[in-house]
Scaffold this motif. Structure first.
Motif, mmCIF file in Angstrom:
data_model
loop_
_atom_site.group_PDB
_atom_site.id
_atom_site.type_symbol
_atom_site.label_atom_id
_atom_site.label_comp_id
_atom_site.label_asym_id
_atom_site.label_seq_id
_atom_site.Cartn_x
_atom_site.Cartn_y
_atom_site.Cartn_z
ATOM 1 N N GLY A 164 0.802 -1.225 0.000
ATOM 2 C CA GLY A 164 0.000 0.000 0.000
ATOM 3 C C GLY A 164 0.833 1.272 0.000
ATOM 4 O O GLY A 164 1.871 1.367 -0.656
ATOM 5 N N ALA A 165 0.369 2.262 0.759
ATOM 6 C CA ALA A 165 1.002 3.583 0.761
ATOM 7 C C ALA A 165 2.438 3.519 1.288
ATOM 8 O O ALA A 165 3.334 4.177 0.754
ATOM 9 C CB ALA A 165 0.185 4.557 1.609
ATOM 10 N N THR A 166 2.686 2.703 2.311
ATOM 11 C CA THR A 166 4.035 2.578 2.871
ATOM 12 C C THR A 166 5.004 2.052 1.816
ATOM 13 O O THR A 166 6.152 2.491 1.748
ATOM 14 C CB THR A 166 4.032 1.623 4.081
ATOM 15 O OG1 THR A 166 2.881 1.873 4.869
ATOM 16 C CG2 THR A 166 5.260 1.795 4.921
ATOM 17 N N MET A 167 4.541 1.111 1.000
ATOM 18 C CA MET A 167 5.367 0.534 -0.056
ATOM 19 C C MET A 167 5.771 1.597 -1.077
ATOM 20 O O MET A 167 6.943 1.705 -1.443
ATOM 21 C CB MET A 167 4.588 -0.587 -0.735
ATOM 22 C CG MET A 167 5.195 -1.115 -2.007
ATOM 23 S SD MET A 167 4.109 -2.255 -2.853
ATOM 24 C CE MET A 167 2.885 -1.144 -3.514
ATOM 25 N N TYR A 168 4.810 2.404 -1.516
ATOM 26 C CA TYR A 168 5.116 3.453 -2.506
ATOM 27 C C TYR A 168 6.045 4.513 -1.922
ATOM 28 O O TYR A 168 6.944 5.010 -2.614
ATOM 29 C CB TYR A 168 3.830 4.101 -3.013
ATOM 30 C CG TYR A 168 3.096 3.258 -4.026
ATOM 31 C CD1 TYR A 168 3.585 3.104 -5.321
ATOM 32 C CD2 TYR A 168 1.915 2.610 -3.703
ATOM 33 C CE1 TYR A 168 2.925 2.331 -6.254
ATOM 34 C CE2 TYR A 168 1.238 1.833 -4.630
ATOM 35 C CZ TYR A 168 1.756 1.700 -5.907
ATOM 36 O OH TYR A 168 1.101 0.935 -6.831
ATOM 37 N N GLU A 169 5.857 4.870 -0.656
ATOM 38 C CA GLU A 169 6.739 5.853 -0.020
ATOM 39 C C GLU A 169 8.163 5.316 0.080
ATOM 40 O O GLU A 169 9.135 6.030 -0.184
ATOM 41 C CB GLU A 169 6.218 6.230 1.374
ATOM 42 C CG GLU A 169 4.970 7.081 1.358
ATOM 43 C CD GLU A 169 5.189 8.444 0.735
ATOM 44 O OE1 GLU A 169 6.313 8.979 0.813
ATOM 45 O OE2 GLU A 169 4.232 8.974 0.152
ATOM 46 N N PHE A 170 8.312 4.041 0.468
ATOM 47 C CA PHE A 170 9.647 3.445 0.562
ATOM 48 C C PHE A 170 10.312 3.396 -0.807
ATOM 49 O O PHE A 170 11.491 3.732 -0.949
ATOM 50 C CB PHE A 170 9.568 2.034 1.159
ATOM 51 C CG PHE A 170 10.885 1.310 1.136
ATOM 52 C CD1 PHE A 170 11.886 1.630 2.041
ATOM 53 C CD2 PHE A 170 11.138 0.338 0.185
ATOM 54 C CE1 PHE A 170 13.109 0.985 2.005
ATOM 55 C CE2 PHE A 170 12.358 -0.314 0.144
ATOM 56 C CZ PHE A 170 13.340 0.013 1.056
ATOM 57 N N LEU A 171 9.567 2.977 -1.831
ATOM 58 C CA LEU A 171 10.125 2.901 -3.188
ATOM 59 C C LEU A 171 10.567 4.272 -3.680
ATOM 60 O O LEU A 171 11.628 4.416 -4.285
ATOM 61 C CB LEU A 171 9.097 2.287 -4.145
ATOM 62 C CG LEU A 171 9.601 1.964 -5.545
ATOM 63 C CD1 LEU A 171 10.662 0.875 -5.489
ATOM 64 C CD2 LEU A 171 8.450 1.519 -6.425
#
Length: 183
Positions: A97-104
């Motif tokens: 989700g959102a955490t994944m996109y922020e980390f990427l």
């Protein structure tokens, strides 16, 4: 915060998905590859003798990813490494989700350019099913890590799991996200 959309997700929805739809001539939007999850893991073999290294790795990975890291255990005993089944030897985090996109976003635009003598990531990490794995040798490339509080410099493995059926589709997806592949 309920209506917050990460920058990379917005870019994916607005441009990348449409470009991939045209590029691969898909018949339905459900065929467009997307990033499903990102798994970040650190092996801490020295944790067998020094338990504080494992706790430090959990703290570092939690700071880097923004999500609580869990300790992983050895699946089987290996006598040569003095490893017992069930011993804690690593930490990992699964981002969605959102955490994944922020980390990427932070990985591609902030952390990887900070790698010394960086010439790009080798594109040999595809597994044949559209997933991409690569390693980082130092966790200090992330700005969240305070260099003075590091007990030991450690590397990490990052796996990007996509819904792509082939490696070509997955590489095209990651290239559109500006993943710096080596030329």
């Amino acid at each position: 915060m309920a209506n917050y959309i990460p920058r990379l997700k917005k870019v994916y929805n607005d441009t990348i998905a449409k470009e991939l739809y045209k590029e691969f001539n898909y018949t339905t939007p459900m065929q467009i590859p997307a990033i499903k999850k990102i798994i970040v893991s650190m092996g801490v073999g020295e944790a067998l003798t020094n338990k504080k290294l494992l706790d430090a790795a959990v703290t570092d990975l939690t700071q880097i990813t923004g999500q609580k890291a869990v300790k992983t255990r050895a699946k089987k005993s290996i006598a040569n490494f003095k490893l017992r089944e069930g011993a804690e030897v690593g930490v990992m985090v699964t981002l969605r989700g959102a955490t994944m996109y922020e980390f990427l976003d932070r990985l591609i635009n902030v952390a990887l350019p900070r790698v010394k003598d960086f010439r790009g990531i080798k594109a040999t990490g595809f597994d044949g099913h559209g997933n991409f794995s690569f390693g980082i040798t130092e966790q200090i490339i992330f700005p969240e890590i305070d260099f003075d509080k590091i007990t030991k410099i450690a590397g990490m493995n990052i796996t990007v799991v996509t819904s792509a059926k082939t490696d070509a589709e997955a590489k095209a997806l990651l290239t559109k996200f500006n993943m710096p592949f080596r030329k």
